[in-house]
Design a protein around this motif. Structure first.
Motif, PDB file in Angstrom:
ATOM      1  N   TRP A  89       0.867  -1.190   0.000  1.00 38.24           N
ATOM      2  CA  TRP A  89       0.000   0.000   0.000  1.00 38.24           C
ATOM      3  C   TRP A  89       0.893   1.226   0.000  1.00 38.24           C
ATOM      4  O   TRP A  89       1.927   1.201   0.668  1.00 38.24           O
ATOM      5  N   PRO A  90       0.559   2.287  -0.744  1.00 38.92           N
ATOM      6  CA  PRO A  90      -0.614   2.466  -1.587  1.00 38.92           C
ATOM      7  C   PRO A  90      -0.493   1.719  -2.909  1.00 38.92           C
ATOM      8  O   PRO A  90       0.566   1.163  -3.221  1.00 38.92           O
ATOM      9  N   VAL A  91      -1.574   1.748  -3.693  1.00 40.67           N
ATOM     10  CA  VAL A  91      -1.560   1.082  -4.993  1.00 40.67           C
ATOM     11  C   VAL A  91      -1.758   2.047  -6.158  1.00 40.67           C
ATOM     12  O   VAL A  91      -1.440   1.705  -7.293  1.00 40.67           O
ATOM     13  N   GLN A  92      -2.302   3.225  -5.896  1.00 43.73           N
ATOM     14  CA  GLN A  92      -2.491   4.204  -6.968  1.00 43.73           C
ATOM     15  C   GLN A  92      -1.138   4.651  -7.521  1.00 43.73           C
ATOM     16  O   GLN A  92      -0.224   4.978  -6.760  1.00 43.73           O
ATOM     17  N   ILE A  93      -1.000   4.647  -8.832  1.00 43.83           N
ATOM     18  CA  ILE A  93       0.271   5.028  -9.461  1.00 43.83           C
ATOM     19  C   ILE A  93       0.720   6.413  -9.001  1.00 43.83           C
ATOM     20  O   ILE A  93       1.893   6.637  -8.711  1.00 43.83           O
ATOM     21  N   LYS A  94      -0.214   7.349  -8.901  1.00 45.99           N
ATOM     22  CA  LYS A  94       0.169   8.715  -8.536  1.00 45.99           C
ATOM     23  C   LYS A  94       0.573   8.846  -7.068  1.00 45.99           C
ATOM     24  O   LYS A  94       1.192   9.837  -6.685  1.00 45.99           O
ATOM     25  N   LEU A 133      -0.022  -1.850  -9.161  1.00 51.35           N
ATOM     26  CA  LEU A 133      -0.169  -0.412  -9.403  1.00 51.35           C
ATOM     27  C   LEU A 133      -1.420  -0.216 -10.231  1.00 51.35           C
ATOM     28  O   LEU A 133      -1.600  -0.881 -11.259  1.00 51.35           O
ATOM     29  N   ILE A 134      -2.300   0.685  -9.795  1.00 49.90           N
ATOM     30  CA  ILE A 134      -3.537   0.913 -10.538  1.00 49.90           C
ATOM     31  C   ILE A 134      -3.698   2.392 -10.883  1.00 49.90           C
ATOM     32  O   ILE A 134      -3.132   3.265 -10.214  1.00 49.90           O
ATOM     33  N   GLY A 135      -4.468   2.653 -11.905  1.00 49.04           N
ATOM     34  CA  GLY A 135      -4.734   4.036 -12.290  1.00 49.04           C
ATOM     35  C   GLY A 135      -5.776   4.094 -13.381  1.00 49.04           C
ATOM     36  O   GLY A 135      -6.132   3.076 -13.985  1.00 49.04           O
ATOM     37  N   CYS A 136      -6.286   5.288 -13.611  1.00 46.34           N
ATOM     38  CA  CYS A 136      -7.227   5.536 -14.699  1.00 46.34           C
ATOM     39  C   CYS A 136      -6.796   6.820 -15.404  1.00 46.34           C
ATOM     40  O   CYS A 136      -6.983   7.914 -14.864  1.00 46.34           O
ATOM     41  N   PRO A 137      -6.206   6.715 -16.576  1.00 46.58           N
ATOM     42  CA  PRO A 137      -5.715   7.913 -17.267  1.00 46.58           C
ATOM     43  C   PRO A 137      -6.824   8.889 -17.638  1.00 46.58           C
ATOM     44  O   PRO A 137      -6.576  10.086 -17.765  1.00 46.58           O
ATOM     45  N   LYS A 138      -8.042   8.398 -17.770  1.00 43.75           N
ATOM     46  CA  LYS A 138      -9.149   9.292 -18.108  1.00 43.75           C
ATOM     47  C   LYS A 138      -9.541  10.143 -16.902  1.00 43.75           C
ATOM     48  O   LYS A 138      -9.746  11.362 -17.007  1.00 43.75           O
ATOM     49  N   LEU A 139      -9.646   9.518 -15.728  1.00 42.52           N
ATOM     50  CA  LEU A 139     -10.042  10.246 -14.524  1.00 42.52           C
ATOM     51  C   LEU A 139      -8.910  11.097 -13.969  1.00 42.52           C
ATOM     52  O   LEU A 139      -9.121  12.212 -13.499  1.00 42.52           O
ATOM     53  N   SER A 141      -6.358  12.206 -15.689  1.00 49.26           N
ATOM     54  CA  SER A 141      -5.936  13.166 -16.721  1.00 49.26           C
ATOM     55  C   SER A 141      -4.428  13.418 -16.692  1.00 49.26           C
ATOM     56  O   SER A 141      -3.963  14.550 -16.792  1.00 49.26           O
ATOM     57  N   VAL A 142      -3.673  12.339 -16.504  1.00 50.81           N
ATOM     58  CA  VAL A 142      -2.216  12.447 -16.498  1.00 50.81           C
ATOM     59  C   VAL A 142      -1.623  11.322 -17.333  1.00 50.81           C
ATOM     60  O   VAL A 142      -2.276  10.306 -17.581  1.00 50.81           O
ATOM     61  N   ASP A 143      -0.385  11.524 -17.738  1.00 55.60           N
ATOM     62  CA  ASP A 143       0.381  10.474 -18.400  1.00 55.60           C
ATOM     63  C   ASP A 143       1.265   9.839 -17.332  1.00 55.60           C
ATOM     64  O   ASP A 143       2.119  10.496 -16.749  1.00 55.60           O
ATOM     65  N   TYR A 144       1.021   8.563 -17.069  1.00 54.28           N
ATOM     66  CA  TYR A 144       1.765   7.871 -16.011  1.00 54.28           C
ATOM     67  C   TYR A 144       3.192   7.498 -16.412  1.00 54.28           C
ATOM     68  O   TYR A 144       3.956   6.985 -15.605  1.00 54.28           O
ATOM     69  N   SER A 145       3.545   7.738 -17.660  1.00 57.88           N
ATOM     70  CA  SER A 145       4.821   7.233 -18.185  1.00 57.88           C
ATOM     71  C   SER A 145       6.015   7.648 -17.346  1.00 57.88           C
ATOM     72  O   SER A 145       6.874   6.823 -17.021  1.00 57.88           O
ATOM     73  N   GLU A 146       6.089   8.923 -16.985  1.00 61.91           N
ATOM     74  CA  GLU A 146       7.265   9.416 -16.262  1.00 61.91           C
ATOM     75  C   GLU A 146       7.457   8.695 -14.929  1.00 61.91           C
ATOM     76  O   GLU A 146       8.566   8.280 -14.588  1.00 61.91           O
ATOM     77  N   LYS A 147       6.375   8.530 -14.184  1.00 63.17           N
ATOM     78  CA  LYS A 147       6.453   7.838 -12.892  1.00 63.17           C
ATOM     79  C   LYS A 147       6.838   6.379 -13.091  1.00 63.17           C
ATOM     80  O   LYS A 147       7.694   5.833 -12.382  1.00 63.17           O
ATOM     81  N   LEU A 148       6.242   5.732 -14.068  1.00 66.13           N
ATOM     82  CA  LEU A 148       6.527   4.325 -14.324  1.00 66.13           C
ATOM     83  C   LEU A 148       7.952   4.114 -14.822  1.00 66.13           C
ATOM     84  O   LEU A 148       8.594   3.112 -14.489  1.00 66.13           O
ATOM     85  N   ILE A 149       8.445   5.052 -15.631  1.00 69.76           N
ATOM     86  CA  ILE A 149       9.838   4.966 -16.091  1.00 69.76           C
ATOM     87  C   ILE A 149      10.786   4.878 -14.900  1.00 69.76           C
ATOM     88  O   ILE A 149      11.681   4.031 -14.843  1.00 69.76           O
ATOM     89  N   VAL A 167     -12.403  -0.934 -23.354  1.00 65.50           N
ATOM     90  CA  VAL A 167     -12.816   0.414 -23.767  1.00 65.50           C
ATOM     91  C   VAL A 167     -11.604   1.236 -24.209  1.00 65.50           C
ATOM     92  O   VAL A 167     -10.492   1.041 -23.700  1.00 65.50           O
ATOM     93  N   PRO A 168     -11.779   2.151 -25.166  1.00 65.04           N
ATOM     94  CA  PRO A 168     -10.659   2.895 -25.740  1.00 65.04           C
ATOM     95  C   PRO A 168      -9.830   3.691 -24.733  1.00 65.04           C
ATOM     96  O   PRO A 168      -8.602   3.784 -24.866  1.00 65.04           O
ATOM     97  N   CYS A 169     -10.480   4.261 -23.705  1.00 69.00           N
ATOM     98  CA  CYS A 169      -9.722   5.095 -22.766  1.00 69.00           C
ATOM     99  C   CYS A 169      -8.665   4.307 -22.006  1.00 69.00           C
ATOM    100  O   CYS A 169      -7.691   4.876 -21.511  1.00 69.00           O
ATOM    101  N   CYS A 170      -8.822   2.991 -21.924  1.00 65.60           N
ATOM    102  CA  CYS A 170      -7.837   2.166 -21.229  1.00 65.60           C
ATOM    103  C   CYS A 170      -6.540   2.030 -22.022  1.00 65.60           C
ATOM    104  O   CYS A 170      -5.531   1.547 -21.489  1.00 65.60           O
ATOM    105  N   GLY A 171      -6.568   2.430 -23.297  1.00 62.71           N
ATOM    106  CA  GLY A 171      -5.337   2.410 -24.072  1.00 62.71           C
ATOM    107  C   GLY A 171      -4.267   3.282 -23.455  1.00 62.71           C
ATOM    108  O   GLY A 171      -3.076   3.039 -23.630  1.00 62.71           O
ATOM    109  N   GLY A 172      -4.685   4.292 -22.699  1.00 64.33           N
ATOM    110  CA  GLY A 172      -3.723   5.199 -22.071  1.00 64.33           C
ATOM    111  C   GLY A 172      -2.817   4.509 -21.075  1.00 64.33           C
ATOM    112  O   GLY A 172      -1.611   4.777 -21.035  1.00 64.33           O
TER     113      GLY A 172
END
Length: 203
Positions: A89-94, A133-139, A141-149, A167-172
């Motif tokens: 814990w925590p699990v949210q990417i941000k 690690l969990i997240g929703c790029p639509k909700l 409104s961030v690009d998780y790439s930098e943190k994940l890198i 669903v398409p928004c999960c492509g993020g």
């Protein structure tokens, strides 16, 4: 009876929990920040936990100990399967830190928020044995790439599993995870699972 079981040196133990994850019998737990052998009769004496320990705090000893109880271990596994498999814990990417002991030698699960609600056996089939690690790029409104890198670059990650909705928004979240692996400079085994809106694995 005299038999071989593990011994944990608490002075060397840093409480990372990797030994508990490696123990298939659930004989080890983390109590007050230290690994403990919870039940001698759950320890099979094979030592899967030894190579997982980064501080060499675990060794074999021969001592008077209860016999390995395979039936009790199997019954305990059935009980555990009905419980949460979340290991950190925590699990949210941000919110998750970039560096944490649980990232060492970890199989990483990067999942869209909705997947755990759509897929009924999510804990057993995806979370079990992984750092989540969990997240929703639509909700968010961030690009998780930098943190994940940085998580992948600065830690010894063994593999990455990506779980997304159809669903398409999960492509993020899929794109962020794949871009992070590429940008990290590391070659990691990875796979993507897509969950349908009615809870099936599509791919």
């Amino acid at each position: 009876m005299i038999r071989k079981i593990i011994h944990i040196d608490e002075e060397k133990c840093n409480g990372c929990g990797l030994c508990a994850r490696a123990c298939h019998e659930s004989a080890i737990g983390i109590i007050d920040g230290k690994a403990k052998l919870l039940r001698e009769d759950y320890c099979d004496g094979l030592g899967d936990c030894l190579p997982a320990c980064p501080t060499n705090a675990i060794s074999f000893v021969e001592k008077e100990a209860a016999a390995y109880d395979e039936a009790a271990v199997l019954e305990n596994k059935k009980k555990l399967e009905a419980h949460s498999q979340l290991q950190q814990w925590p699990v949210q990417i941000k919110l998750v830190p970039i560096n944490a002991p649980y990232f060492d030698d970890a199989d990483l699960l990067i999942a869209a928020d909705c997947t755990a609600y759509a897929y009924a056996n999510f804990h057993q089939d995806f979370i079990k044995g992984k750092i989540t690690l969990i997240g929703c790029p639509k909700l968010d409104s961030v690009d998780y790439s930098e943190k994940l890198i940085e998580i992948i670059r600065q830690n010894n990650i063994k593999s990455v599993t990506i779980v997304r909705m159809e669903v398409p928004c999960c492509g993020g979240i899929q794109n962020a995870a794949i871009n992070a692996m590429k940008a990290s400079g590391k070659f990691l085994p990875w796979q993507v699972y897509t969950i349908s809106t009615d809870g099936r694995i599509l791919a």
